[in-house]
Enzyme design. Structure first.
Site, PDB file in Angstrom:
ATOM      1  N   LYS A   1      46.948  18.681  59.683  1.00 43.37           N
ATOM      2  CA  LYS A   1      47.048  17.979  58.399  1.00 43.37           C
ATOM      3  C   LYS A   1      47.072  19.058  57.330  1.00 43.37           C
ATOM      4  O   LYS A   1      46.039  19.421  56.758  1.00 43.37           O
ATOM      5  CB  LYS A   1      45.870  17.021  58.224  1.00 43.37           C
ATOM      6  CG  LYS A   1      46.031  16.069  57.038  1.00 43.37           C
ATOM      7  CD  LYS A   1      44.941  15.017  57.047  1.00 43.37           C
ATOM      8  CE  LYS A   1      44.954  14.159  55.795  1.00 43.37           C
ATOM      9  NZ  LYS A   1      46.061  13.213  55.724  1.00 43.37           N
TER      10      LYS A   1
HETATM   11  N1  PPE Z   1      50.224  10.130  59.038  1.00 38.13           N
HETATM   12  C1  PPE Z   1      50.244  10.822  57.871  1.00 38.13           C
HETATM   13  C2  PPE Z   1      51.436  11.608  57.526  1.00 38.13           C
HETATM   14  C3  PPE Z   1      49.132  10.753  57.038  1.00 38.13           C
HETATM   15  O1  PPE Z   1      49.148  11.420  55.889  1.00 38.13           O
HETATM   16  C4  PPE Z   1      48.017   9.966  57.396  1.00 38.13           C
HETATM   17  C5  PPE Z   1      46.826   9.882  56.494  1.00 38.13           C
HETATM   18  C6  PPE Z   1      48.046   9.285  58.623  1.00 38.13           C
HETATM   19  C7  PPE Z   1      49.158   9.400  59.422  1.00 38.13           C
HETATM   20  C8  PPE Z   1      46.870   8.478  59.114  1.00 38.13           C
HETATM   21  O2  PPE Z   1      45.808   9.313  59.485  1.00 38.13           O
HETATM   22  P1  PPE Z   1      44.277   8.857  59.385  1.00 38.13           P
HETATM   23  O3  PPE Z   1      43.940   8.803  57.929  1.00 38.13           O
HETATM   24  O4  PPE Z   1      43.534   9.921  60.105  1.00 38.13           O
HETATM   25  O5  PPE Z   1      44.186   7.529  60.036  1.00 38.13           O
HETATM   26  N2  PPE Z   1      47.110   9.930  55.126  1.00 38.13           N
HETATM   27  C9  PPE Z   1      46.056  10.244  54.199  1.00 38.13           C
HETATM   28  C10 PPE Z   1      46.632  10.678  52.886  1.00 38.13           C
HETATM   29  C11 PPE Z   1      46.804   9.696  51.814  1.00 38.13           C
HETATM   30  C12 PPE Z   1      47.268  10.338  50.511  1.00 38.13           C
HETATM   31  O6  PPE Z   1      48.129   9.748  49.869  1.00 38.13           O
HETATM   32  O7  PPE Z   1      46.766  11.400  50.122  1.00 38.13           O
HETATM   33  C13 PPE Z   1      45.021   9.136  54.151  1.00 38.13           C
HETATM   34  O8  PPE Z   1      45.299   8.012  54.542  1.00 38.13           O
HETATM   35  O9  PPE Z   1      43.900   9.433  53.755  1.00 38.13           O
END
Ligand code: PPE
Length: 313
Positions: free
Chosen positions: A158
């Protein structure tokens, strides 16, 4: 965004407005940061952080991929810092954003001699894709942009830089009137949204792309997989052709910010009945029950934050 009082920086609390970096910090030119997004929920027995251990672990993994091997803090210390941060800011629910970045000291792409700095901020954050999204579902599109190819930018990390791709996807979608954009991977298989993983349901089976389709290993994704297992809902991790989403009975997106958001149309094609479907609703119920503390925390997903006792003066 409403500022909170304190931000954690390299082991101490500083004021919100003092959390600054030099413009020539490595991260500004080269995008060298890794970060997390974590929710702290208000539960019936006080604030609690959702899957803190797993988020800290993913942050350390992301850092390791980018050769940031020594952060100067252990996983336990970073987790403790986040709990303490919520406590000092006296928040009942919030979004926690830890950022590990390459700081000021050396110019040039080779990052190894730049100092690593860690900031952790938190603030109150409402519904990510709009207030109605969780009940009504959202309208999304496939982006003209793809997710990163393997061997270009690692999707298991990330990293700040990955969000250049996300920005292109999200801005294009929003400009065209959609709540969110979905992307395919370089081979044309469904990957994920700009900030969410995707799940597709047909004939009672839940499908989601495996990690090899350029997806972030989402912690909400992992939670939903676990809930499916326990609710005896069949789940298959497999490559998903784009057209499969159009003929799905239900589609939903998962993420810390988006939680479990139903999708009611994709590219203006109605999905199922055009509103939240029954399996999505069942998973939402199970998920929100745990995070709000109204159902037992069967998997140990919540870390309680003891709030300071208000003493009358
Ligand atoms: N894919 C991506 C590309 C992504 O950024 C997130 C989280 C996820 C999947 C889901 O991951 P998880 O949060 O571990 O379930 N995106 C974060 C960023 C949001 C933002 O705009 O900044 C979030 O949901 O916190």
């Amino acid at each position: 965004m409403t500022p909170t009082e304190k931000i954690w920086h390299n082991g101490r609390f500083i004021n919100w407005e003092d959390a600054k970096i030099h413009v020539l910090s490595h991260v500004v030119s080269y995008g060298s940061s890794v970060f997390e997004g974590i929710r702290c929920y208000e539960t019936v027995s006080g604030p609690a952080i959702f899957r803190l251990r797993e988020h800290v672990r993913r942050m350390i993994d992301s850092a390791k991929i980018y050769r940031m091997e020594d952060l100067g803090f252990t996983a336990a210390e970073l987790a403790e810092a986040m709990i303490e941060l919520v406590r000092v800011n006296r928040l009942r629910s919030c979004y926690i954003r830890p950022i590990v970045l390459r700081g000021y000291g050396q110019i040039g792409v080779d990052a190894r001699r730049t100092p690593i700095e860690i900031f952790i901020a938190c603030w109150e954050w409402g519904k990510y894709l709009g207030e109605e999204a969780l009940a009504e579902g959202v309208d999304v599109c496939f982006s003209s942009w793809w997710r990163m190819a393997p061997n270009t930018l690692p999707s298991l990390a990330k990293a700040g830089g990955n969000y250049l791709n996300s920005q292109l996807i999200r801005m294009e979608a929003n400009i065209n009137g959609y709540a969110e954009g979905l992307a395919v991977d370089p081979f044309g298989y469904v990957s994920e949204g700009s900030g969410e993983n995707i799940f597709v349901i047909r004939d009672g089976t839940v499908f989601t792309p495996p990690l090899s389709n350029s997806v972030l290993p989402g912690i909400t994704r992992d939670s939903v997989i676990r809930l499916c297992q326990d609710l005896k809902i069949p789940l298959v991790e497999t490559a998903i052709p784009r057209e499969m989403v159009y003929i799905a009975d239900e589609v939903f997106l998962t993420g810390t910010a988006a939680e479990i958001t139903p999708v009611r149309s994709i590219d203006r094609i109605q999905i199922g009945a055009g509103r939240r479907g029954p399996i999505t609703e069942k998973l939402q119920e199970a998920f929100f029950g745990i995070v709000h503390g109204t159902a037992p925390d069967r998997y140990g997903w919540l870390t309680p934050v003891e709030q300071p006792v208000e003493t009358a003066s």
